[in-house]
Enzyme design. Structure first.
Site, PDB file in Angstrom:
ATOM      1  CE  LYS A 248      59.112  77.056  -7.088  1.00  0.00           C
ATOM      2  NZ  LYS A 248      59.714  75.806  -7.574  1.00  0.00           N
TER       3      LYS A 248
ATOM      4  CB  THR B  16      54.492  77.106  -6.327  1.00  0.00           C
ATOM      5  OG1 THR B  16      54.728  76.305  -7.479  1.00  0.00           O
ATOM      6  CG2 THR B  16      53.059  77.597  -6.311  1.00  0.00           C
TER       7      THR B  16
ATOM      8  CD  GLU C  51      77.202  80.082   0.890  1.00  0.00           C
ATOM      9  OE1 GLU C  51      78.002  79.482   0.160  1.00  0.00           O
ATOM     10  OE2 GLU C  51      77.353  80.217   2.122  1.00  0.00           O
TER      11      GLU C  51
ATOM     12  CB  ILE D 184      68.244  83.372 -26.465  1.00  0.00           C
ATOM     13  CG1 ILE D 184      67.932  82.330 -27.554  1.00  0.00           C
ATOM     14  CG2 ILE D 184      69.736  83.429 -26.184  1.00  0.00           C
ATOM     15  CD1 ILE D 184      68.397  80.929 -27.269  1.00  0.00           C
ATOM     16  CD  GLU D 185      66.556  87.578 -25.726  1.00  0.00           C
ATOM     17  OE1 GLU D 185      65.571  86.816 -25.572  1.00  0.00           O
ATOM     18  OE2 GLU D 185      67.096  87.796 -26.822  1.00  0.00           O
ATOM     19  NE  ARG D 186      62.005  82.883 -17.376  1.00  0.00           N
ATOM     20  CZ  ARG D 186      62.002  83.381 -16.151  1.00  0.00           C
ATOM     21  NH1 ARG D 186      62.540  84.574 -15.920  1.00  0.00           N
ATOM     22  NH2 ARG D 186      61.466  82.719 -15.153  1.00  0.00           N
TER      23      ARG D 186
END
EC number: 1.1.1.25
Length: 253
Positions: A63, A59, A74, A142-144
């Site tokens: 992750k 968690t 996949e 925003i980058e993330r």
């Protein structure tokens, strides 16, 4: 077999209680523990976890980092996050939990997803698998959000209210609400929604407000957790439907 959950913090997790009660009720000689691993200790501790346990759940905030140490499925590769491991193989059961929790619910578009972490990845992947196309991601950085690498539109957190006003469905994948905090969304924006989905298990201020405003579909994280936990047990090869339903209902009531 020996299982556990890893995260930081992880003391709040109900997984050990759920799985240990399930094992006991099903007459299975397995155990499920808890491993609180700070991010700075992860690379050392994950090797021990992989040796010591047959399987585990990951968690926040692990992750994504688990991916480097297992053979990902996949789906996990596409989501770039693993939350279930069994004998060196990594899976993502979060997205399955999202899809199954939405059975019978029409997800109207546009859809706003708040957050850009592992839970957001699973939600977006699930929505795309369901055929949803118009997805708007709102995140502090925003980058993330761009790093999600999914076909979505991206907005900053200060645009949340105006974005929700134009949307039909809202998914909160962040921890905002866990300690009583409120997402900066006005009643005017919320009341036009047909679906509010919060990945947190209990009634957050968002869920309470949506209910008062008469939002048609309100789904909490406990339903997602139900199907995700079911999928974990299937991967581990120890799923008993009757016992699981009984135990889950008691533990999460």
């Amino acid at each position: 077999m020996k299982f556990c959950i890893i995260g930081y913090p992880v003391r709040h997790s109900i997984s050990p209680r759920l799985y240990n009660e399930y094992f006991k009720r099903a007459g299975m000689n397995h155990s499920y523990g808890m491993e609180e691993i700070p991010p700075e200790s992860f690379d050392t501790e994950i090797r021990r976890i992989l040796e010591e346990y047959d399987g585990f759940n990951a968690t926040i905030p692990h992750k994504e980092r688990v991916m480097r140490y297992v053979e990902p499925s996949e789906d996990a590769q596409r989501i770039k996050a693993v939350n279930c491991v069994f004998r060196g193989k990594g899976y993502n059961t979060d997205w399955v939990g999202v899809v199954k929790s939405l059975e019978g619910v029409e997800v109207k578009e546009p859809v706003v997803v708040v957050g850009a972490g592992g839970a957001a990845r699973a939600v977006i992947y699930a929505l795309l698998q369901m055929g949803v196309k118009d997805i708007w991601v709102v995140n502090r950085t925003i980058e993330r959000a761009k790093a999600l690498d999914f076909p979505v539109k991206i907005f900053s957190l200060d645009q949340l209210d105006e974005v929700v006003k134009k949307a039909k469905s809202l998914f909160n994948t962040t921890s905002v609400g866990m300690k009583g905090e409120e997402l900066p969304v006005s009643d005017d924006s919320l009341k036009n929604l047909s679906l509010v989905y919060d990945v947190i298990y209990f009634d957050t201020p968002l869920v309470v407000k949506a209910r008062k405003l008469g939002v048609k579909h309100i789904i909490k994280g406990n339903l997602m957790f139900y199907y995700q936990a079911m999928e974990n047990l299937k991967i581990w090869g120890i799923y008993d439907e009757e016992v699981f339903k009984e135990v889950f209902g008691e533990v999460l009531k």
